[in-house]
Design a protein around this motif. Sequence first.
Motif, mmCIF file in Angstrom:
data_model
loop_
_atom_site.group_PDB
_atom_site.id
_atom_site.type_symbol
_atom_site.label_atom_id
_atom_site.label_comp_id
_atom_site.label_asym_id
_atom_site.label_seq_id
_atom_site.Cartn_x
_atom_site.Cartn_y
_atom_site.Cartn_z
ATOM 1 N N GLN A 23 0.830 -1.205 0.000
ATOM 2 C CA GLN A 23 0.000 0.000 0.000
ATOM 3 C C GLN A 23 0.864 1.254 0.000
ATOM 4 N N LYS A 24 1.890 1.262 0.835
ATOM 5 C CA LYS A 24 2.776 2.430 0.898
ATOM 6 C C LYS A 24 3.507 2.635 -0.428
ATOM 7 N N GLN A 25 4.001 1.536 -1.030
ATOM 8 C CA GLN A 25 4.716 1.656 -2.292
ATOM 9 C C GLN A 25 3.777 2.122 -3.401
ATOM 10 N N ASN A 26 2.551 1.631 -3.390
ATOM 11 C CA ASN A 26 1.571 2.061 -4.381
ATOM 12 C C ASN A 26 1.264 3.549 -4.230
ATOM 13 N N ASP A 27 1.184 4.021 -2.985
ATOM 14 C CA ASP A 27 0.968 5.450 -2.730
ATOM 15 C C ASP A 27 2.134 6.284 -3.257
ATOM 16 N N VAL A 28 3.360 5.821 -3.019
ATOM 17 C CA VAL A 28 4.550 6.528 -3.519
ATOM 18 C C VAL A 28 4.506 6.584 -5.039
ATOM 19 N N ASN A 29 4.195 5.443 -5.667
ATOM 20 C CA ASN A 29 4.130 5.397 -7.127
ATOM 21 C C ASN A 29 3.048 6.336 -7.647
ATOM 22 N N GLY A 30 1.913 6.370 -6.965
ATOM 23 C CA GLY A 30 0.838 7.270 -7.366
ATOM 24 C C GLY A 30 1.250 8.729 -7.251
ATOM 25 N N ASP A 31 1.990 9.054 -6.196
ATOM 26 C CA ASP A 31 2.476 10.428 -6.017
ATOM 27 C C ASP A 31 3.438 10.813 -7.143
ATOM 28 N N ILE A 32 4.323 9.896 -7.514
ATOM 29 C CA ILE A 32 5.265 10.168 -8.606
ATOM 30 C C ILE A 32 4.507 10.366 -9.908
ATOM 31 N N LEU A 33 3.538 9.520 -10.159
ATOM 32 C CA LEU A 33 2.739 9.626 -11.379
ATOM 33 C C LEU A 33 1.988 10.958 -11.420
ATOM 34 N N SER A 34 1.411 11.370 -10.295
ATOM 35 C CA SER A 34 0.707 12.661 -10.230
ATOM 36 C C SER A 34 1.657 13.818 -10.503
ATOM 37 N N LEU A 35 2.834 13.749 -9.927
ATOM 38 C CA LEU A 35 3.825 14.795 -10.145
ATOM 39 C C LEU A 35 4.205 14.858 -11.617
ATOM 40 N N ASN A 36 4.445 13.687 -12.214
ATOM 41 C CA ASN A 36 4.797 13.648 -13.635
ATOM 42 C C ASN A 36 3.674 14.236 -14.491
ATOM 43 N N GLN A 37 2.423 13.919 -14.150
ATOM 44 C CA GLN A 37 1.293 14.447 -14.912
ATOM 45 C C GLN A 37 1.191 15.962 -14.766
ATOM 46 N N ARG A 38 1.413 16.479 -13.568
ATOM 47 C CA ARG A 38 1.381 17.928 -13.353
ATOM 48 C C ARG A 38 2.487 18.615 -14.148
ATOM 49 N N GLN A 39 3.677 18.005 -14.176
ATOM 50 C CA GLN A 39 4.787 18.602 -14.907
ATOM 51 C C GLN A 39 4.499 18.643 -16.401
ATOM 52 N N VAL A 40 3.915 17.588 -16.930
ATOM 53 C CA VAL A 40 3.557 17.563 -18.351
ATOM 54 C C VAL A 40 2.492 18.615 -18.630
ATOM 55 N N SER A 41 1.503 18.691 -17.744
ATOM 56 C CA SER A 41 0.440 19.683 -17.910
ATOM 57 C C SER A 41 1.006 21.099 -17.886
ATOM 58 N N GLN A 42 1.931 21.366 -16.991
ATOM 59 C CA GLN A 42 2.553 22.691 -16.908
ATOM 60 C C GLN A 42 3.351 22.997 -18.175
ATOM 61 N N ALA A 43 4.058 21.993 -18.688
ATOM 62 C CA ALA A 43 4.832 22.194 -19.914
ATOM 63 C C ALA A 43 3.910 22.511 -21.088
ATOM 64 N N ILE A 44 2.792 21.821 -21.164
ATOM 65 C CA ILE A 44 1.823 22.083 -22.231
ATOM 66 C C ILE A 44 1.247 23.483 -22.084
ATOM 67 N N ASP A 45 0.942 23.864 -20.845
ATOM 68 C CA ASP A 45 0.420 25.214 -20.603
ATOM 69 C C ASP A 45 1.426 26.272 -21.031
ATOM 70 N N ILE A 46 2.695 26.043 -20.757
ATOM 71 C CA ILE A 46 3.733 27.001 -21.159
ATOM 72 C C ILE A 46 3.763 27.112 -22.680
ATOM 73 N N LEU A 47 3.673 25.978 -23.367
ATOM 74 C CA LEU A 47 3.668 26.005 -24.831
ATOM 75 C C LEU A 47 2.435 26.718 -25.376
ATOM 76 N N ARG A 48 1.334 26.636 -24.668
ATOM 77 C CA ARG A 48 0.107 27.325 -25.086
ATOM 78 C C ARG A 48 0.137 28.805 -24.689
ATOM 79 N N GLY A 49 1.071 29.169 -23.838
ATOM 80 C CA GLY A 49 1.169 30.544 -23.386
ATOM 81 C C GLY A 49 0.256 30.854 -22.218
ATOM 82 N N VAL A 50 -0.173 29.829 -21.512
ATOM 83 C CA VAL A 50 -1.062 30.011 -20.372
ATOM 84 C C VAL A 50 -0.217 29.998 -19.114
ATOM 85 N N THR A 51 -0.345 31.030 -18.304
ATOM 86 C CA THR A 51 0.367 31.047 -17.030
ATOM 87 C C THR A 51 -0.555 30.493 -15.949
#
Length: 163
Positions: free
Chosen positions: A111-139
């Motif tokens: 359970q703890k390892q799955n939570d850690v993996n989920g946190d990493i995945l969420s962080l990766n998704q946020r980073q991708v979303s932020q990169a896309i927003d930057i490319l779109r010019g959205v702050t």
Amino acid sequence: MKVNNPTSLQEDFSALLQSEIDESRCLLDILLREHKLLQGASSAPLEQLTAEKQQQMAVLEAAVVKHNRLLLNLDLQPNREGSEQLLQQLPEADSARQLWEEFEQLIETCQKQNDVNGDILSLNQRQVSQAIDILRGVTTGQKTYGPSGESRPDNHSNSFGKA
């Protein structure tokens, strides 16, 4: 709870616990491999590992169903308390108790390892979303929230270009 053959019951319960332990170890191995992949850049093996994890979860769930069925057949609740009550009723439950404790520890670790993996995945998704927003010019300040709470950019943007 009246047990006709406590030795046989103890052997059956121990065998079920050992099966759950084996399946939990397999799941933990998958979760650790997933963690390693999440730290890398490639997502192709991650998809395969996700399917493997889902399959292993189904196998582990089947083992737990057998465990719970045994408890129900003994008029015990199919939960932690029911397992503890069974262990108290067994004449020589030391080995079964050790298996039970190992299983509980493995499940907690999974359970703890799955939570850690989920946190990493969420962080990766946020980073991708932020990169896309930057490319779109959205702050970040230009984002609003939709009716269901999801974040979305305002209608106006300063995008770098359109495809």
